[in-house]
Design a protein around this motif. Structure first.
Motif, PDB file in Angstrom:
ATOM      1  N   MET A   1      50.144  -6.695   9.903  1.00 28.95           N
ATOM      2  CA  MET A   1      48.930  -7.043   9.731  1.00 28.95           C
ATOM      3  C   MET A   1      48.975  -8.309   9.443  1.00 28.95           C
ATOM      4  O   MET A   1      49.887  -8.903   8.566  1.00 28.95           O
ATOM      5  CB  MET A   1      48.150  -6.179   8.868  1.00 28.95           C
ATOM      6  CG  MET A   1      46.781  -6.435   8.416  1.00 28.95           C
ATOM      7  SD  MET A   1      46.202  -5.633   7.435  1.00 28.95           S
ATOM      8  CE  MET A   1      44.344  -6.157   7.497  1.00 28.95           C
ATOM      9  N   SER A   2      48.147  -9.054   9.968  1.00 25.15           N
ATOM     10  CA  SER A   2      47.871 -10.725   9.688  1.00 25.15           C
ATOM     11  C   SER A   2      46.451 -10.894   9.448  1.00 25.15           C
ATOM     12  O   SER A   2      45.651 -10.202   9.856  1.00 25.15           O
ATOM     13  CB  SER A   2      48.658 -11.225  10.625  1.00 25.15           C
ATOM     14  OG  SER A   2      48.014 -11.342  11.921  1.00 25.15           O
ATOM     15  N   LYS A   3      46.301 -12.126   9.064  1.00 26.94           N
ATOM     16  CA  LYS A   3      44.929 -12.678   8.688  1.00 26.94           C
ATOM     17  C   LYS A   3      44.713 -14.073   9.427  1.00 26.94           C
ATOM     18  O   LYS A   3      45.551 -14.824   9.019  1.00 26.94           O
ATOM     19  CB  LYS A   3      44.495 -12.450   7.592  1.00 26.94           C
ATOM     20  CG  LYS A   3      43.060 -13.081   7.109  1.00 26.94           C
ATOM     21  CD  LYS A   3      42.445 -12.209   6.104  1.00 26.94           C
ATOM     22  CE  LYS A   3      41.201 -12.603   5.770  1.00 26.94           C
ATOM     23  NZ  LYS A   3      40.118 -11.952   6.783  1.00 26.94           N
ATOM     24  N   GLU A   4      43.676 -14.393  10.457  1.00 25.96           N
ATOM     25  CA  GLU A   4      43.641 -15.706  10.570  1.00 25.96           C
ATOM     26  C   GLU A   4      42.813 -16.422   9.979  1.00 25.96           C
ATOM     27  O   GLU A   4      41.663 -15.846   9.227  1.00 25.96           O
ATOM     28  CB  GLU A   4      42.780 -15.663  12.008  1.00 25.96           C
ATOM     29  CG  GLU A   4      42.716 -17.061  12.750  1.00 25.96           C
ATOM     30  CD  GLU A   4      41.916 -16.917  14.041  1.00 25.96           C
ATOM     31  OE1 GLU A   4      42.781 -17.020  14.919  1.00 25.96           O
ATOM     32  OE2 GLU A   4      40.970 -16.892  14.111  1.00 25.96           O
ATOM     33  N   ILE A   5      43.105 -17.524   9.413  1.00 29.14           N
ATOM     34  CA  ILE A   5      42.357 -18.378   8.343  1.00 29.14           C
ATOM     35  C   ILE A   5      41.952 -19.656   9.237  1.00 29.14           C
ATOM     36  O   ILE A   5      42.715 -20.492   9.594  1.00 29.14           O
ATOM     37  CB  ILE A   5      43.167 -18.726   7.221  1.00 29.14           C
ATOM     38  CG1 ILE A   5      43.525 -17.492   6.580  1.00 29.14           C
ATOM     39  CG2 ILE A   5      42.167 -19.714   6.435  1.00 29.14           C
ATOM     40  CD1 ILE A   5      44.982 -17.720   5.998  1.00 29.14           C
ATOM     41  N   THR A  19      44.330 -26.842  12.266  1.00 28.18           N
ATOM     42  CA  THR A  19      42.850 -26.229  12.050  1.00 28.18           C
ATOM     43  C   THR A  19      42.626 -24.934  11.806  1.00 28.18           C
ATOM     44  O   THR A  19      41.700 -24.341  11.104  1.00 28.18           O
ATOM     45  CB  THR A  19      42.066 -26.530  13.255  1.00 28.18           C
ATOM     46  OG1 THR A  19      42.682 -25.969  14.376  1.00 28.18           O
ATOM     47  CG2 THR A  19      41.845 -27.983  13.388  1.00 28.18           C
ATOM     48  N   VAL A  20      44.010 -23.893  12.015  1.00 26.21           N
ATOM     49  CA  VAL A  20      43.766 -22.479  11.950  1.00 26.21           C
ATOM     50  C   VAL A  20      45.275 -22.172  11.233  1.00 26.21           C
ATOM     51  O   VAL A  20      46.288 -22.669  11.738  1.00 26.21           O
ATOM     52  CB  VAL A  20      43.582 -21.771  13.183  1.00 26.21           C
ATOM     53  CG1 VAL A  20      43.819 -20.273  12.944  1.00 26.21           C
ATOM     54  CG2 VAL A  20      42.370 -22.048  13.886  1.00 26.21           C
ATOM     55  N   LEU A  21      45.232 -21.153  10.296  1.00 24.71           N
ATOM     56  CA  LEU A  21      46.559 -20.727   9.849  1.00 24.71           C
ATOM     57  C   LEU A  21      46.468 -19.262   9.950  1.00 24.71           C
ATOM     58  O   LEU A  21      45.398 -18.610  10.041  1.00 24.71           O
ATOM     59  CB  LEU A  21      46.868 -21.207   8.501  1.00 24.71           C
ATOM     60  CG  LEU A  21      46.840 -22.743   7.822  1.00 24.71           C
ATOM     61  CD1 LEU A  21      46.837 -22.925   6.447  1.00 24.71           C
ATOM     62  CD2 LEU A  21      48.070 -23.224   8.675  1.00 24.71           C
ATOM     63  N   GLU A  72      42.386 -16.385  -0.967  1.00 21.80           N
ATOM     64  CA  GLU A  72      41.730 -14.935  -0.550  1.00 21.80           C
ATOM     65  C   GLU A  72      42.342 -14.230   0.299  1.00 21.80           C
ATOM     66  O   GLU A  72      42.288 -13.247   0.256  1.00 21.80           O
ATOM     67  CB  GLU A  72      40.215 -15.393  -0.289  1.00 21.80           C
ATOM     68  CG  GLU A  72      39.266 -14.284   0.124  1.00 21.80           C
ATOM     69  CD  GLU A  72      39.214 -13.414  -1.118  1.00 21.80           C
ATOM     70  OE1 GLU A  72      38.863 -12.175  -0.801  1.00 21.80           O
ATOM     71  OE2 GLU A  72      39.154 -13.659  -2.236  1.00 21.80           O
ATOM     72  N   ALA A  73      42.791 -14.647   1.535  1.00 19.61           N
ATOM     73  CA  ALA A  73      43.342 -14.080   2.351  1.00 19.61           C
ATOM     74  C   ALA A  73      44.794 -13.108   1.893  1.00 19.61           C
ATOM     75  O   ALA A  73      45.221 -12.206   2.249  1.00 19.61           O
ATOM     76  CB  ALA A  73      43.870 -15.097   3.631  1.00 19.61           C
TER      77      ALA A  73
END
Length: 84
Positions: A1-5, A19-21, A72-73
């Motif tokens: 699982m991962s989260k796009e920031i 611009t995105v991590l 938060e991520a």
């Protein structure tokens, strides 16, 4: 699982713009890998950079708003999901 920031403000380091991590779920080895770092801010930059596959300096270039989104991520990926 991962989260796009998605960053509100781009971060730039050595001519590369971010611009995105994408943060992956942390593992115990990630925590162990930064425990030797004394300063909490440096420890966070190293940990979050590792989880997002970027240099710690990229995390240091984030605005505080974007840094809080990254933190938060991390919390979301570190806390077990509620079972229904």
């Amino acid at each position: 699982m991962s989260k796009e920031i998605i960053l509100e403000d781009k971060a730039e380091l050595n001519g590369q713009e971010y611009t995105v991590l994408n943060m992956r779920k942390p593992r115990m080895r990630d925590l162990k890998g930064v425990r030797h770092i004394k300063d909490p801010a440096d420890q966070d930059a190293a940990l979050f950079g590792n989880l997002c596959d970027v240099a710690p300096a990229v995390i240091e270039e984030l605005t505080v708003v974007d840094y809080n989104s990254v933190a938060e991520a991390y919390r979301e990926l570190s806390i077990p999901k509620q079972k229904s």
